[in-house]
Scaffold this motif. Structure first.
Motif: not given
Length: 444
Positions: A201-202, A344-348, A383-384, A408-409
Motif C-alpha cells: 500500500a505504501l 520498525p520505522i516502515l511499520g509505524a 507507541t508501538e 498485528g493490526v
C-alpha cells in the motif's frame, strides 16, 4: 489527445504491475501456499484482499484526488510535507531499493560463486555497482518507462512465471498436504494478515506520481481523464497480480510434500530444482533479478520525481543519481542490518498510509475527520514502534488489551475512535462558508 488506446492502457497496467512485483511478491505467496497446503485457496483469498486490494485502492485513491500531496493536504499542510517525505525515504533508498539489490545478489549471483567468495563484502559491492548502474541508466528517461517495462521487462518476467507454472501442471512435483498449525483453524485471516505485511500500500502511494506522469506524457491533461485511466490501470495491474499470486500459491502448495522450508525463497528453490534440476537455480536467479530490477527502477523514478518537485535545487537527473548512490551505499550494509533498522520505522508509517487511502476513497469528508483519525492512528503506531525498538516489547502485556494487537493490526480501533471524534467535532463545529471553499480548493 483526449483518450488512450486499449493498447496504451494495457502497457501502462503492465508497467504498474512490474513496479509492484518485487522479490517479496515472489516469496510471500509461495510460502503461504507451502504452509497452508490444502487450505491454500482459502488463505490465498485473504492474501489477495490485502496484497492486491489495498495497493490498488491506493492507486485509485491517489487518482481520485489528483496526487499524494493533495490527499495529505486534507489532513494538514505540515502533514502534506512531512509524511510523503517519510514514505519516499522509507520505501526508497532507506529500505526497498537497497533490499532489492541485496536480494538480487543473494538469489541471482551468490549461488553461482565459490563458497569462499559468496559471503565476502567485496562481491556484494561489485555486484551492486553493476546492478545500480543498470537501474540508473534505465531511470534517467522516465518517459520511456512504458516501453521498457510494458513492452520488454514485464513480458519476460511473466513468460518465465508461466513457463514454470505450465511445467508444474504437466509434471506435478507433489501434492497438497494438511496445513500447518498457523493456517489450520484461521486460514483466511492468516492469509489476510500475510498480505497486509507485504506493505505494498505504501508503494501504491509512491507509484501514483509515476502513473500520473506517464498518462500525461501521452497527451492526457484533463484531471477527470487522468483519474479514470489511473483506476483502469490499477484494476488491470491488480487482476494480473492476483493471477500471479494464485500461480505462486499453487506452486508452493504443490511442493509442500517434497521438502521443508523456512521462507519463500527456499520454497521456490525446492520447486525449481524439482522441475528443472540444476538449470532451475539459474532460472530462479533470473526471475528474482528481473523482479528486483523492475521494482528498483520504479522506485528510483518515483523518488526522483517527487524530490525534484519538492527540492528543485537539483534536477530530476541529479536526484536520480543521488537516489541510486544512496541505495548503493545502504545496500552494502547488508540485508539484516537494513531490515533491523528500517522495518520498525516502515511499520509505524504503514497504518497511517492505509487509513489515508481509505479516507481518500470516502471523498470530501470533513477535515476534522482526516486530522483526528490520522492523529489517533499515528499516536498508536508511534507507541508501538517505541515499544519494539527502545522498550524491548515491555508494553506488550498492556497493549494486548487492544483488540487485534497480537494479530498485528491493533491500530484499527484507534483509527475508528479517531474517526468518531472527528465526526463529532465536525457536527459541533461547522466551518464557515469561506473555510469550506478553502478546503475544497485545497483538496481539488
Amino acid at each position: 489527445m483526449n483518450k488512450l488506446t486499449y493498447k496504451e492502457l494495457m502497457f501502462i497496467s503492465l508497467m504498474l504491475f512490474s513496479m509492484f512485483f518485487g522479490a517479496g511478491n515472489l516469496i510471500f505467496p509461495a510460502f503461504l501456499g507451502h504452509s497452508a497446503g490444502m487450505e491454500m485457496w482459502v488463505s490465498l483469498s485473504g492474501f489477495i484482499i490485502t496484497a492486491v486490494g489495498l495497493p490498488i485502492l491506493g492507486v485509485i485513491s491517489v487518482g481520485k484526488v489528483g496526487s499524494l500531496n493533495t490527499l495529505c493536504s486534507r489532513v494538514h499542510p505540515w502533514f502534506a510535507l512531512v509524511f510523503p517525505i517519510l514514505i519516499y525515504l522509507s520505501i526508497g533508498p532507506g529500505l526497498a531499493i537497497p533490499r532489492a539489490g541485496t536480494i538480487a545478489y543473494e538469489m541471482g549471483m551468490s549461488p553461482f560463486l565459490p563458497a569462499d567468495l559468496a559471503d565476502k563484502p567485496m562481491m556484494l559491492f561489485l555486484y551492486t555497482i553493476l546492478f545500480f548502474s543498470i537501474v540508473l541508466g534505465l531511470s534517467l528517461s522516465p518517459s520511456k518507462l512504458v516501453d521498457r517495462f510494458g513492452k520488454l521487462l514485464t513480458p519476460i518476467l511473466l513468460t518465465l512465471i508461466f513457463i514454470i507454472f505450465i511445467k508444474a501442471v504437466v509434471t506435478p512435483i507433489g501434492s497438497f498436504k494438511a496445513p500447518n498449525a498457523t493456517y489450520d483453524k484461521h486460514s483466511f485471516f492468516q492469509g489476510f494478515l500475510d498480505g497486509y505485511l507485504t506493505m505494498d500500500a505504501l508503494a501504491a502511494l509512491v507509484f501514483g506520481i509515476v502513473v500520473v506522469n506517464t498518462i500525461r506524457s501521452k497527451g492526457i491533461t484533463r484531471s477527470s481523464f487522468i483519474s479514470k485511466y489511473m483506476i483502469v490501470a490499477g484494476l488491470g495491474a491488480g487482476a494480473l497480480l492476483a493471477s500471479i499470486y494464485s500461480i505462486l500459491g499453487y506452486l508452493g502448495a504443490s511442493s509442500s510434500t517434497i521438502g521443508e522450508a523456512e521462507n519463500g525463497a527456499q520454497v521456490l528453490t525446492i520447486v525449481m530444482n524439482a522441475l528443472f534440476g540444476q538449470m532451475g537455480t539459474a532460472l530462479l536467479g533470473l526471475l528474482f533479478t528481473l523482479a528486483c530490477l523492475c521494482v528498483s527502477i520504479g522506485l528510483v523514478i518515483s523518488c526522483s520525481q517527487f524530490f525534484s518537485g519538492i527540492f528543485s535545487i537539483l534536477s530530476y537527473k541529479a536526484w536520480t543519481v543521488v537516489m541510486t548512490i544512496a541505495s548503493l551505499g545502504v545496500a552494502n550494509l547488508g540485508l539484516n542490518q537494513i531490515l533491523a533498522v528500517s522495518e520498525p520505522i516502515l511499520g509505524a508509517i504503514y497504518p497511517i498510509a492505509v487509513v489515508l487511502i481509505i479516507l481518500g476513497l470516502l471523498g470530501n469528508i470533513a477535515r476534522s475527520v482526516y486530522l483526528s483519525t490520522i492523529v489517533f492512528t499515528g499516536l498508536f503506531s508511534l507507541t508501538e514502534t517505541i515499544n519494539h525498538i527502545f522498550l524491548r516489547d515491555s508494553l506488550d502485556e498492556l497493549l494486548a488489551y487492544i483488540p487485534l494487537y497480537q494479530a498485528g493490526v491493533g491500530w484499527i480501533l484507534p483509527a475508528l475512535l479517531g474517526c468518531m471524534v472527528g465526526l463529532v467535532i465536525s457536527i459541533l463545529y461547522k466551518p464557515t462558508t469561506a473555510q469550506n471553499l478553502s478546503y475544497t480548493k485545497d483538496v481539488g
